[in-house]
Enzyme design. Structure first.
Site, PDB file in Angstrom:
ATOM      1  N   THR A   1      -1.190   3.914  -5.333  1.00  0.00           N
ATOM      2  CA  THR A   1      -1.079   2.516  -5.745  1.00  0.00           C
ATOM      3  C   THR A   1      -2.470   1.985  -6.078  1.00  0.00           C
ATOM      4  OG1 THR A   1       0.839   2.204  -4.368  1.00  0.00           O
ATOM      5  CG2 THR A   1      -0.491   0.243  -4.750  1.00  0.00           C
TER       6      THR A   1
ATOM      7  N   THR B   1      -2.326  -0.765   0.482  1.00  0.00           N
ATOM      8  CA  THR B   1      -1.676   0.460   0.021  1.00  0.00           C
ATOM      9  C   THR B   1      -1.240   1.250   1.245  1.00  0.00           C
ATOM     10  OG1 THR B   1      -1.908   2.513  -1.220  1.00  0.00           O
ATOM     11  CG2 THR B   1      -3.922   1.662  -0.191  1.00  0.00           C
TER      12      THR B   1
HETATM   13  N1  ASP Z   1       2.739   0.603  -0.744  1.00  0.00           N
HETATM   14  C1  ASP Z   1       3.387   1.307  -1.801  1.00  0.00           C
HETATM   15  C2  ASP Z   1       4.876   1.244  -1.571  1.00  0.00           C
HETATM   16  O1  ASP Z   1       5.315   1.423  -0.461  1.00  0.00           O
HETATM   17  C3  ASP Z   1       2.973   2.735  -1.901  1.00  0.00           C
HETATM   18  C4  ASP Z   1       1.488   2.968  -1.874  1.00  0.00           C
HETATM   19  O2  ASP Z   1       0.720   2.099  -1.584  1.00  0.00           O
HETATM   20  O3  ASP Z   1       1.082   4.070  -2.182  1.00  0.00           O
HETATM   21  O4  ASP Z   1       5.596   1.067  -2.517  1.00  0.00           O
END
Ligand code: ASP
Length: 326
Positions: free
Chosen positions: A192, A243
């Site tokens: 992300t 993230t």
């Molecule tokens: N937080 C994001 C989600 O759960 C994934 C990520 O940050 O990599 O959609």
């Protein structure tokens, strides 16, 4: 005599509390995800590619801020650069869900006005963060999802891409590997992207954009587009983008919690962010991290995984880019 004591006390309070002054005229901090990022995973060439792209995004944001650009516009521009790169799990390069589709989420928040915009389940808009900004600025709503969000995008004349634009071979392979291993916690590649900014006018803004988590169920929305979970900005405290494993970040209202600790407990950004990521979330094995900047230009980037692509650049300083735990 009383006046002298009062004066001395005031001087003492200011001297002790040296963080309470604006140290930097402006600055920005970014991330390109946490998760399966650890030493030895990437070749030196791959590491260099990530560093170059993070540097390009930081420099673009820095130049905007130096020229008087505002926090919200800078967040959007920086995230657009990361969304357009297949290296990250946002825009081009987004992961696939369990049905083999790309469904994208994004949000943005303006700490000056406390306005916010978010989109979820996007399949045909090249830069979801730009649509989130349009929702904030051109609609009476905070969040729009799926077909409705894309109908709004077409009404305001945003360009569309064919869903195949988001196809990326490496991401497809990752989905096949997860399907084969059937291990829920297998290589759920994260990546992300997010950005938090302090501009010259003292305004803060933050944004986050993602494809979510590989093999997520259809219709699943993570923390990234949830204001207070994945993104938060308040001029009186800080700007933050998160993230990590979204379900935990939603349940723990992570970015709002950090801001609230600063506001109500008067913790510094460093203390508040560190507590939430390395104590509260770590205790429940919730993986991830945040990047954040406060109204003084202090930066905090705690994470409880092996690595998190991250970097910052503040007025008058060189850029700092880091990939792993130090
Ligand atoms: N937080 C994001 C989600 O759960 C994934 C990520 O940050 O990599 O959609």
């Amino acid at each position: 005599m009383k006046q002298v004591i009062f004066l001395l006390l005031t001087i003492l309070i200011f001297a002790c509390d040296s963080t309470q002054e604006k140290k930097y005229e402006f600055g920005l901090v970014i991330h390109g995800g946490a998760g399966t990022i650890y030493r030895g995973r990437f070749s030196p060439e791959e590491e260099a590619e990530y560093i170059d792209k993070l540097n390009e995004a930081l420099e673009a944001g820095y130049v905007m801020l130096e020229n008087g650009g505002n926090a919200v516009a800078t967040v959007e521009r920086v995230i657009n650069i990361l969304e357009d790169s297949p290296l990250f799990n946002a825009g081009k390069g987004a992961v696939f869900n369990a049905e083999g589709l790309n469904e994208l989420d994004a949000s943005i928040m303006d700490g000056a006005t406390m306005n916010a915009g978010a989109v979820g389940g996007i399949t045909k808009i090249k830069n979801p963060i730009s649509l989130a900004r349009e929702v904030m600025e051109k609609s009476p709503h905070v969040m729009m999802v799926g077909d409705g969000a894309e109908k709004f995008a077409s009404e305001i004349g945003m360009p569309f891409v064919d869903p195949t634009y988001f196809f990326d071979n490496q991401r497809w392979e990752e989905l096949q590997n997860i399907r084969k291993s059937e291990a829920e916690e297998a290589d759920k590649k994260m990546g992300t992207v997010g950005c938090a900014v302090l501009d010259k006018y003292g305004n803060l803004a933050a944004g986050t954009s993602t494809g979510g988590m590989t093999n997520k169920k259809y219709g699943r929305i993570g923390d990234s587009p949830i204001i207070g979970a994945g993104t938060y900005a308040d001029n009186s405290t800080c700007a933050i983008s998160a993230t990590g494993h979204g379900e935990f970040f939603i349940r723990n209202v992570v970015t709002y919690d950090i801001s609230a600790r600063m506001k109500y407990l008067e913790e510094t950004l460093q203390v508040a962010a560190n507590y939430v990521i390395n104590d509260k979330l770590a205790k429940i094995t919730a993986k991830g991290g945040v990047i954040s900047i406060d109204k003084y230009g202090n930066v905090a980037m705690p994470f409880n995984t092996e690595g998190m692509f991250r970097g910052y650049k503040r007025s008058g300083e060189d850029a700092v880019i880091l990939l792993y735990k130090e």
